[in-house]
Design a protein around this motif. Sequence first.
Motif, short mmCIF file in Angstrom:
data_model
loop_
_atom_site.label_atom_id
_atom_site.label_comp_id
_atom_site.label_asym_id
_atom_site.label_seq_id
_atom_site.Cartn_x
_atom_site.Cartn_y
_atom_site.Cartn_z
N MET A 135 -10.25 118.37 40.05
CA MET A 135 -9.36 117.62 40.26
C MET A 135 -8.09 117.91 38.98
SD MET A 135 -7.99 115.43 42.25
CE MET A 135 -6.53 114.13 42.21
N LEU A 136 -8.83 117.96 37.95
CA LEU A 136 -8.03 118.38 36.93
C LEU A 136 -7.05 119.62 36.97
CD1 LEU A 136 -6.99 117.49 33.99
CD2 LEU A 136 -8.81 118.98 33.03
N TRP A 137 -7.61 120.79 37.56
CA TRP A 137 -6.96 121.85 37.62
C TRP A 137 -6.03 121.91 38.74
CZ3 TRP A 137 -6.70 125.37 34.29
CH2 TRP A 137 -7.81 125.49 33.29
N PHE A 138 -6.17 121.11 39.83
CA PHE A 138 -5.02 120.71 40.86
C PHE A 138 -4.00 120.27 40.08
CE2 PHE A 138 -3.24 118.12 44.30
CZ PHE A 138 -3.13 119.09 45.06
N SER A 139 -3.88 119.36 39.40
CA SER A 139 -3.00 118.70 38.74
C SER A 139 -2.29 119.48 37.91
CB SER A 139 -3.67 117.38 37.94
OG SER A 139 -3.98 116.50 38.68
N VAL A 140 -2.99 120.34 37.00
CA VAL A 140 -2.36 121.26 36.01
C VAL A 140 -1.34 122.29 36.96
CG1 VAL A 140 -2.70 123.34 34.59
CG2 VAL A 140 -3.72 121.07 34.35
N TRP A 141 -2.12 122.98 37.88
CA TRP A 141 -1.13 123.87 38.86
C TRP A 141 -0.22 123.24 39.48
CZ3 TRP A 141 -1.11 128.89 38.45
CH2 TRP A 141 -2.31 129.46 37.91
N LEU B 82 5.64 122.88 40.34
CA LEU B 82 6.82 121.94 40.27
C LEU B 82 7.56 122.30 39.26
CD1 LEU B 82 5.20 118.46 41.14
CD2 LEU B 82 6.64 120.11 42.64
N GLY B 83 7.22 122.65 37.85
CA GLY B 83 8.00 122.98 37.03
C GLY B 83 8.82 124.48 37.23
N THR B 84 8.11 125.32 37.91
CA THR B 84 8.70 126.58 38.27
C THR B 84 9.82 126.37 38.97
OG1 THR B 84 6.54 127.56 37.61
CG2 THR B 84 8.03 128.75 39.01
N LEU B 85 9.36 125.65 40.15
CA LEU B 85 10.35 125.24 41.16
C LEU B 85 11.71 124.53 40.74
CD1 LEU B 85 8.00 124.14 44.29
CD2 LEU B 85 9.44 126.27 43.82
N VAL B 86 11.48 123.61 39.69
CA VAL B 86 12.79 122.90 39.29
C VAL B 86 13.48 124.12 38.32
CG1 VAL B 86 13.24 121.14 37.44
CG2 VAL B 86 11.70 120.64 39.31
N GLY B 87 12.80 124.87 37.50
CA GLY B 87 13.58 125.77 36.81
C GLY B 87 14.34 126.84 37.46
N ALA B 88 13.66 126.99 38.67
CA ALA B 88 14.23 127.94 39.41
C ALA B 88 15.62 127.30 40.19
CB ALA B 88 13.42 128.51 40.73
N PHE B 89 15.48 126.12 40.62
CA PHE B 89 16.57 125.47 40.98
C PHE B 89 17.85 125.19 40.27
CE2 PHE B 89 18.88 121.55 41.28
CZ PHE B 89 19.64 121.72 42.80
N LEU B 90 17.39 124.97 38.90
CA LEU B 90 18.38 124.85 37.85
C LEU B 90 19.08 126.18 37.57
CD1 LEU B 90 16.55 122.47 35.50
CD2 LEU B 90 18.57 121.98 37.06
N LEU B 91 18.18 127.25 37.51
CA LEU B 91 18.68 128.64 37.22
C LEU B 91 19.68 129.10 38.43
CD1 LEU B 91 18.92 131.11 35.51
CD2 LEU B 91 16.90 132.04 36.63
N GLY B 92 19.32 128.69 39.62
CA GLY B 92 20.00 129.33 40.85
C GLY B 92 21.49 128.31 40.73
N ARG B 93 21.29 126.97 40.46
CA ARG B 93 22.55 126.32 40.31
C ARG B 93 23.59 126.75 39.42
NH1 ARG B 93 22.53 119.96 38.78
NH2 ARG B 93 22.10 121.04 36.67
#
Length: 110
Positions: A1-7, A12-23
Amino acid sequence: MLWFSVWTVLVLGTLVGAFLLGRRLWRSAKALMAQAGETSRVMADLSAKVAELEAAAGATRTFTPDLAATQEQRENWRARRAENLASRRARVQARRSRTLARWRSIGIPF
């Protein structure tokens, strides 16, 4: 369960960063296109003004070079140049004489 939370957090952090970079890239691209439009408008105005100035300058131009000048024209040009050079020599000599006289008047022994 811990690895699932980390991944999940990493993805989600990568997706948010990609969204901010794309914007940011989208906004930069929009600003670049707006500036390119302004530049093209200014260049059009500038080319119109340059054409207007060239037309005005073309009307006042009196001397045009001639590669096939006659011998008489060349002689006239050479005589005019000799006159100009002689008058320049006379002006230089007069200026030097005035300078020498001024130096002598203040006591410089030349």
